[in-house]
Design a protein around this motif. Sequence first.
Motif, mmCIF file in Angstrom:
data_model
loop_
_atom_site.group_PDB
_atom_site.id
_atom_site.type_symbol
_atom_site.label_atom_id
_atom_site.label_comp_id
_atom_site.label_asym_id
_atom_site.label_seq_id
_atom_site.Cartn_x
_atom_site.Cartn_y
_atom_site.Cartn_z
ATOM 1 N N THR A 72 0.835 -1.209 0.000
ATOM 2 C CA THR A 72 0.000 0.000 0.000
ATOM 3 C C THR A 72 0.863 1.249 0.000
ATOM 4 O OG1 THR A 72 -0.234 -0.388 2.347
ATOM 5 C CG2 THR A 72 -2.128 -0.865 0.981
ATOM 6 N N ALA A 73 2.011 1.185 0.688
ATOM 7 C CA ALA A 73 2.897 2.347 0.681
ATOM 8 C C ALA A 73 3.399 2.596 -0.732
ATOM 9 C CB ALA A 73 4.068 2.121 1.631
ATOM 10 N N ASN B 205 1.843 1.894 -3.463
ATOM 11 C CA ASN B 205 0.742 2.496 -4.206
ATOM 12 C C ASN B 205 0.602 3.969 -3.884
ATOM 13 O OD1 ASN B 205 -0.867 0.775 -5.960
ATOM 14 N ND2 ASN B 205 -1.000 -0.531 -4.185
ATOM 15 N N PHE B 206 0.708 4.282 -2.592
ATOM 16 C CA PHE B 206 0.540 5.671 -2.156
ATOM 17 C C PHE B 206 1.588 6.561 -2.793
ATOM 18 C CE2 PHE B 206 1.422 9.141 0.753
ATOM 19 C CZ PHE B 206 0.153 9.639 0.963
ATOM 20 N N SER C 176 1.371 6.840 -6.693
ATOM 21 C CA SER C 176 0.310 7.647 -7.278
ATOM 22 C C SER C 176 0.723 9.102 -7.421
ATOM 23 C CB SER C 176 -0.954 7.542 -6.434
ATOM 24 O OG SER C 176 -0.796 8.248 -5.239
ATOM 25 N N PHE C 177 1.798 9.518 -6.732
ATOM 26 C CA PHE C 177 2.222 10.910 -6.829
ATOM 27 C C PHE C 177 3.175 11.142 -8.002
ATOM 28 C CE2 PHE C 177 0.790 11.086 -2.448
ATOM 29 C CZ PHE C 177 0.116 12.293 -2.469
ATOM 30 N N ARG D 211 -0.304 5.195 -12.807
ATOM 31 C CA ARG D 211 -1.091 4.638 -11.710
ATOM 32 C C ARG D 211 -2.399 5.382 -11.513
ATOM 33 N NH1 ARG D 211 0.958 1.183 -7.990
ATOM 34 N NH2 ARG D 211 3.169 0.753 -8.113
ATOM 35 N N LEU D 212 -2.325 6.703 -11.644
ATOM 36 C CA LEU D 212 -3.507 7.520 -11.357
ATOM 37 C C LEU D 212 -4.375 7.554 -12.610
ATOM 38 C CD1 LEU D 212 -4.024 8.785 -8.672
ATOM 39 C CD2 LEU D 212 -3.280 10.954 -9.579
#
Lengths: 193, 398
Positions: A13-14, A16-17, A20-21, A26-27
């Motif tokens: 999850t990290a 992914n977080f 996404s930036f 990804r976004l």
Amino acid sequence: MLGSGIVKGFVETARNFVGSFHDPGRLVTIEYPDERQELPENSRNFPMLVYDGDDRMKGLRCVACKICEKECPPQCIYIEVERDARGKALKHPRIFDLDISVCMSCQICVEVCPFDAIKMDTAFELSTDNRFGGLLLNKHQLAKPNSYYRAIHPLEAAEVDERLAAEQARAAAKAKAAAAKAPAPAAANAVAT
Amino acid sequence: MFELFDQLFVNLKHAVVGALPEGWQVLASPLISAAAILGVFASLFALTVLVERKGLGRIQNRPGPNRVGPAGLLQPLADFIKALTKEDIVPVSADKVLHFLAPVVMLAPVLLAYAVLPFGRNMVAVDFDAGLLFFFAAGACVELAVFMAGWSSHNKFSLLGAMRAIAQMISYELPLILATLGVVMLVGSLSLVDIVASQAGHHWGWLARWWVFTPWGLAAFVIFLIAATAESNRAPFDLPEGEAELVAGHLVEYSGFKYAIFFIAEYLGLFAVSALAITLFLGGWHAPVAALDWLPSWFWFGAKLAGFIVFFIWVRGTLPRVRVDHLMGFAWKFLLPLVLWNLVVAAVWWYSRGWAFAGAGILRWVGCAAMILIPYSLLGRALYTRHGLGPRTYRLAA
Ligand code: SF4
Ligand code: SF4
């Protein structure tokens, strides 16, 4: 050991977080009113009436044969033929109404129309504050130029254009042949009378 | 200069109270503290909701709310207005009085619990001798409120959710409280101010002497965190309102601002229990290393609290909801034996404090760590393979 799977999940999850930036792949969200997705060739929503030339009403390909009206499963099309002063049917709809609150976008009307007059539109922003009148489209609202049809369904429109052109050429050739032959039967007729 | 910033809020309060006439001072002092706590933590709640929605979005590779105001920063305001203007519906068959009281009973004890938490040097509303006990006593009222909400709604989903909540909260209250007992044993006080004071000073001149840096402290901290997540109904332990099976549990029949109050209380409970974890294991308002001592104490408390909030959001974005039988089994079969054993380890740590031979410090640390890790992995393996806490294998009838 117990708990290692949880740690793996946290790492995922990290990733992914953070991803996404900086990773635009990804976004994937398309922020709809601001950005728009290009609609695919085969997207469709409700039918429209195609017209040729510049006059929206005169150019309508529809001849008011009412085949679509009969075939439409939920019966959301209503057609009345235009008649001249003597009551003779002109090949033109006087009324062509389509209730998009009933239409289920099945495209059957398009399949059955022998004149390539009715095609599926892709417009989907049709919300209105009047749920009766606002969703009942008349022929003025349904009429769309052929150029628009080409723009929303390029492949399909090219095929239709080609076929119509071929048909027209054939009709023109036939008319020419008929015109060449015309005097003789006329004379024969004259002799007979 | 440091003194000025560190004691800024304390001095401010003294100035305000001092300016009032004699008779009013007794009344004003607690009121100001309460107002400050309410204001700070209510705005923290708004901020947290925004950060949570954005953070969860990012974890799921979406942008999160970004429509209201610049980058979605005004979203909490919009949510607030929405909650206020929604219709407040009370079911016809509901027990009207209890239905109305439940949100109040939920929020009030949570706020009370803040009274004993030290937010910075000299920044504690009430320094109770039995502060820890008071905290848990107040926190236990939440269970009552949840059951009130579930019962009074006269709805089977509410009632089932409330029953689940009670079962879960009572089960996890045990490990939660037992995890704190190690600290109480070693400090010899239930006062949270004393517990923070016991963590002053530094190892080797730079690393803070927090309880989390001891083997038993670390274990107790982790168990405390797990139990705290369950106590505050956060994912992955949010079974009482498991949408998939219970719609929204005890919140089914609540709407409008009453629902918002439940929501606020849940988050305030989370902050309170995080603050307690900070106080017990992470040195309260002390800086982590000596070199950073120049920052004000309330800054450190806030920074740690922010860290906790981010962590809890991360947990919510990572772990799926557990199953009911797993939830109970995990508390009773796994956490409870471990936390009891951890008390023994804490006692060993206490009695070995006098060791003075070469390498005693390392031996003490490694020995105590092994005393926890070995039972942890043995118990984990046994439960995983034999007692149904592991993955299930389904056999179809032949
Ligand atoms: S749209 Fe086609 S099928 Fe329908 S009435 Fe017109 S010509 Fe006939
Ligand atoms: S798309 Fe189907 S439902 Fe809609 S008008 Fe055509 S035939 Fe009728």
